[in-house]
Write a protein that holds these residues in place. Structure first.
Motif, PDB file in Angstrom:
ATOM      1  N   ASP A  51       0.800  -1.216   0.000  1.00 59.14           N
ATOM      2  CA  ASP A  51       0.000   0.000   0.000  1.00 59.14           C
ATOM      3  C   ASP A  51       0.841   1.279   0.000  1.00 59.14           C
ATOM      4  O   ASP A  51       0.597   2.200   0.778  1.00 59.14           O
ATOM      5  CB  ASP A  51      -0.981  -0.004   1.180  1.00 59.14           C
ATOM      6  CG  ASP A  51      -2.116   1.008   0.989  1.00 59.14           C
ATOM      7  OD1 ASP A  51      -2.466   1.283  -0.177  1.00 59.14           O
ATOM      8  OD2 ASP A  51      -2.632   1.517   1.999  1.00 59.14           O
ATOM      9  N   TYR A  52       1.873   1.290  -0.865  1.00 59.66           N
ATOM     10  CA  TYR A  52       2.647   2.501  -1.120  1.00 59.66           C
ATOM     11  C   TYR A  52       2.389   2.923  -2.560  1.00 59.66           C
ATOM     12  O   TYR A  52       2.094   2.095  -3.416  1.00 59.66           O
ATOM     13  CB  TYR A  52       4.157   2.251  -0.953  1.00 59.66           C
ATOM     14  CG  TYR A  52       4.605   2.181   0.475  1.00 59.66           C
ATOM     15  CD1 TYR A  52       4.872   3.338   1.203  1.00 59.66           C
ATOM     16  CD2 TYR A  52       4.774   0.958   1.111  1.00 59.66           C
ATOM     17  CE1 TYR A  52       5.290   3.276   2.512  1.00 59.66           C
ATOM     18  CE2 TYR A  52       5.188   0.889   2.422  1.00 59.66           C
ATOM     19  CZ  TYR A  52       5.442   2.049   3.124  1.00 59.66           C
ATOM     20  OH  TYR A  52       5.856   1.984   4.410  1.00 59.66           O
ATOM     21  N   SER A  53       2.539   4.208  -2.813  1.00 64.48           N
ATOM     22  CA  SER A  53       2.386   4.674  -4.192  1.00 64.48           C
ATOM     23  C   SER A  53       3.585   4.208  -5.015  1.00 64.48           C
ATOM     24  O   SER A  53       4.661   3.930  -4.475  1.00 64.48           O
ATOM     25  CB  SER A  53       2.295   6.201  -4.239  1.00 64.48           C
ATOM     26  OG  SER A  53       3.563   6.766  -3.943  1.00 64.48           O
ATOM     27  N   ALA A  54       3.395   4.155  -6.329  1.00 64.32           N
ATOM     28  CA  ALA A  54       4.492   3.776  -7.217  1.00 64.32           C
ATOM     29  C   ALA A  54       5.666   4.742  -7.035  1.00 64.32           C
ATOM     30  O   ALA A  54       6.827   4.324  -7.041  1.00 64.32           O
ATOM     31  CB  ALA A  54       4.020   3.755  -8.668  1.00 64.32           C
ATOM     32  N   GLN A  55       5.381   6.015  -6.842  1.00 61.72           N
ATOM     33  CA  GLN A  55       6.445   7.006  -6.669  1.00 61.72           C
ATOM     34  C   GLN A  55       7.256   6.739  -5.405  1.00 61.72           C
ATOM     35  O   GLN A  55       8.476   6.826  -5.422  1.00 61.72           O
ATOM     36  CB  GLN A  55       5.860   8.430  -6.643  1.00 61.72           C
ATOM     37  CG  GLN A  55       6.915   9.511  -6.604  1.00 61.72           C
ATOM     38  CD  GLN A  55       7.886   9.427  -7.780  1.00 61.72           C
ATOM     39  OE1 GLN A  55       7.477   9.221  -8.904  1.00 61.72           O
ATOM     40  NE2 GLN A  55       9.165   9.565  -7.508  1.00 61.72           N
ATOM     41  N   ASP A  56       6.578   6.394  -4.298  1.00 64.26           N
ATOM     42  CA  ASP A  56       7.290   6.066  -3.057  1.00 64.26           C
ATOM     43  C   ASP A  56       8.188   4.843  -3.253  1.00 64.26           C
ATOM     44  O   ASP A  56       9.339   4.823  -2.808  1.00 64.26           O
ATOM     45  CB  ASP A  56       6.308   5.787  -1.917  1.00 64.26           C
ATOM     46  CG  ASP A  56       5.665   7.040  -1.360  1.00 64.26           C
ATOM     47  OD1 ASP A  56       6.194   8.146  -1.609  1.00 64.26           O
ATOM     48  OD2 ASP A  56       4.629   6.909  -0.682  1.00 64.26           O
ATOM     49  N   ILE A  57       7.659   3.831  -3.914  1.00 66.03           N
ATOM     50  CA  ILE A  57       8.419   2.604  -4.147  1.00 66.03           C
ATOM     51  C   ILE A  57       9.629   2.890  -5.023  1.00 66.03           C
ATOM     52  O   ILE A  57      10.748   2.469  -4.711  1.00 66.03           O
ATOM     53  CB  ILE A  57       7.519   1.513  -4.768  1.00 66.03           C
ATOM     54  CG1 ILE A  57       6.445   1.086  -3.757  1.00 66.03           C
ATOM     55  CG2 ILE A  57       8.338   0.318  -5.241  1.00 66.03           C
ATOM     56  CD1 ILE A  57       5.328   0.252  -4.350  1.00 66.03           C
ATOM     57  N   LEU A  58       9.426   3.620  -6.110  1.00 62.78           N
ATOM     58  CA  LEU A  58      10.532   3.938  -7.018  1.00 62.78           C
ATOM     59  C   LEU A  58      11.591   4.803  -6.332  1.00 62.78           C
ATOM     60  O   LEU A  58      12.786   4.612  -6.542  1.00 62.78           O
ATOM     61  CB  LEU A  58      10.008   4.626  -8.272  1.00 62.78           C
ATOM     62  CG  LEU A  58       9.162   3.747  -9.200  1.00 62.78           C
ATOM     63  CD1 LEU A  58       8.550   4.584 -10.309  1.00 62.78           C
ATOM     64  CD2 LEU A  58      10.003   2.612  -9.766  1.00 62.78           C
ATOM     65  N   SER A  59      11.149   5.730  -5.506  1.00 62.19           N
ATOM     66  CA  SER A  59      12.078   6.595  -4.788  1.00 62.19           C
ATOM     67  C   SER A  59      12.957   5.783  -3.836  1.00 62.19           C
ATOM     68  O   SER A  59      14.171   5.976  -3.772  1.00 62.19           O
ATOM     69  CB  SER A  59      11.302   7.665  -4.021  1.00 62.19           C
ATOM     70  OG  SER A  59      12.164   8.418  -3.224  1.00 62.19           O
ATOM     71  N   ARG A  60      12.344   4.860  -3.118  1.00 62.81           N
ATOM     72  CA  ARG A  60      13.116   4.034  -2.182  1.00 62.81           C
ATOM     73  C   ARG A  60      14.047   3.087  -2.929  1.00 62.81           C
ATOM     74  O   ARG A  60      15.178   2.866  -2.496  1.00 62.81           O
ATOM     75  CB  ARG A  60      12.187   3.259  -1.273  1.00 62.81           C
ATOM     76  CG  ARG A  60      11.518   4.148  -0.253  1.00 62.81           C
ATOM     77  CD  ARG A  60      10.792   3.352   0.769  1.00 62.81           C
ATOM     78  NE  ARG A  60      10.021   4.232   1.613  1.00 62.81           N
ATOM     79  CZ  ARG A  60       9.569   3.864   2.790  1.00 62.81           C
ATOM     80  NH1 ARG A  60       9.790   2.671   3.251  1.00 62.81           N
ATOM     81  NH2 ARG A  60       8.874   4.712   3.514  1.00 62.81           N
ATOM     82  N   ALA A  61      13.575   2.540  -4.041  1.00 67.52           N
ATOM     83  CA  ALA A  61      14.433   1.653  -4.843  1.00 67.52           C
ATOM     84  C   ALA A  61      15.621   2.439  -5.385  1.00 67.52           C
ATOM     85  O   ALA A  61      16.764   1.958  -5.355  1.00 67.52           O
ATOM     86  CB  ALA A  61      13.635   1.012  -5.975  1.00 67.52           C
ATOM     87  N   ALA A  62      15.380   3.648  -5.862  1.00 67.14           N
ATOM     88  CA  ALA A  62      16.470   4.484  -6.377  1.00 67.14           C
ATOM     89  C   ALA A  62      17.478   4.796  -5.281  1.00 67.14           C
ATOM     90  O   ALA A  62      18.690   4.753  -5.502  1.00 67.14           O
ATOM     91  CB  ALA A  62      15.909   5.767  -6.982  1.00 67.14           C
TER      92      ALA A  62
END
Length: 141
Positions: free
Chosen positions: A113-124
């Motif tokens: 339940d995280y936004s795609a932007q949050d997930i991508l930011s953490r992955a980056a």
């Protein structure tokens, strides 16, 4: 005799990955980040097994995989050393592994339940922490 570089690896009992995969992933991360520099001597199989309190066969399996993939060089009578960077896998295999990893990652995070932007930011951020950073180009006067 060359000085052995201690490996700061953390083995997690509850991890879904087998222990030898955790070792392989940890060494890859240390090499890619520069924490284990080119030519660094790794602990012996027995030494790392004692450090991690695991079976030496598990360490030997991880070291064999890292050597086969070109991350490590085995030198007869001397031990294992970080290998010079090179294309370790064929392009098709690299693509297949990236696709597999991305699919596993997506499957792992989809229900959080995280936004795609949050997930991508953490992955980056996680990638930035382990990938080498090239030196910025200097302008000549």
């Amino acid at each position: 005799m060359s000085r052995r570089t201690p490996l700061m690896l953390h083995i997690v009992a509850g991890d879904s990955r087998p222990i030898h995969h955790q070792i392989v992933d940890g060494v890859r991360r240390l090499v890619a980040s520069g924490a284990l520099p080119l030519g660094a001597a790794l602990p012996s199989v027995r030494g790392l097994a004692q450090q991690l309190t695991i079976n030496p066969n598990t360490v030997a399996r991880a070291y064999a995989e890292l050597t086969a993939e070109g991350w490590l060089d085995a030198r007869a009578g001397l031990g294992l050393f970080v290998a010079a960077p090179r294309q370790r896998l064929a392009d098709a295999e690299r693509t297949r592994r990236l696709d597999d990893a991305v699919q596993r990652f997506a499957g792992d995070v989809i229900g959080l339940d995280y936004s795609a932007q949050d997930i991508l930011s953490r992955a980056a951020s996680a990638l930035e922490a382990v990938l080498p950073h090239p030196e910025p180009a200097r302008k000549s006067a």
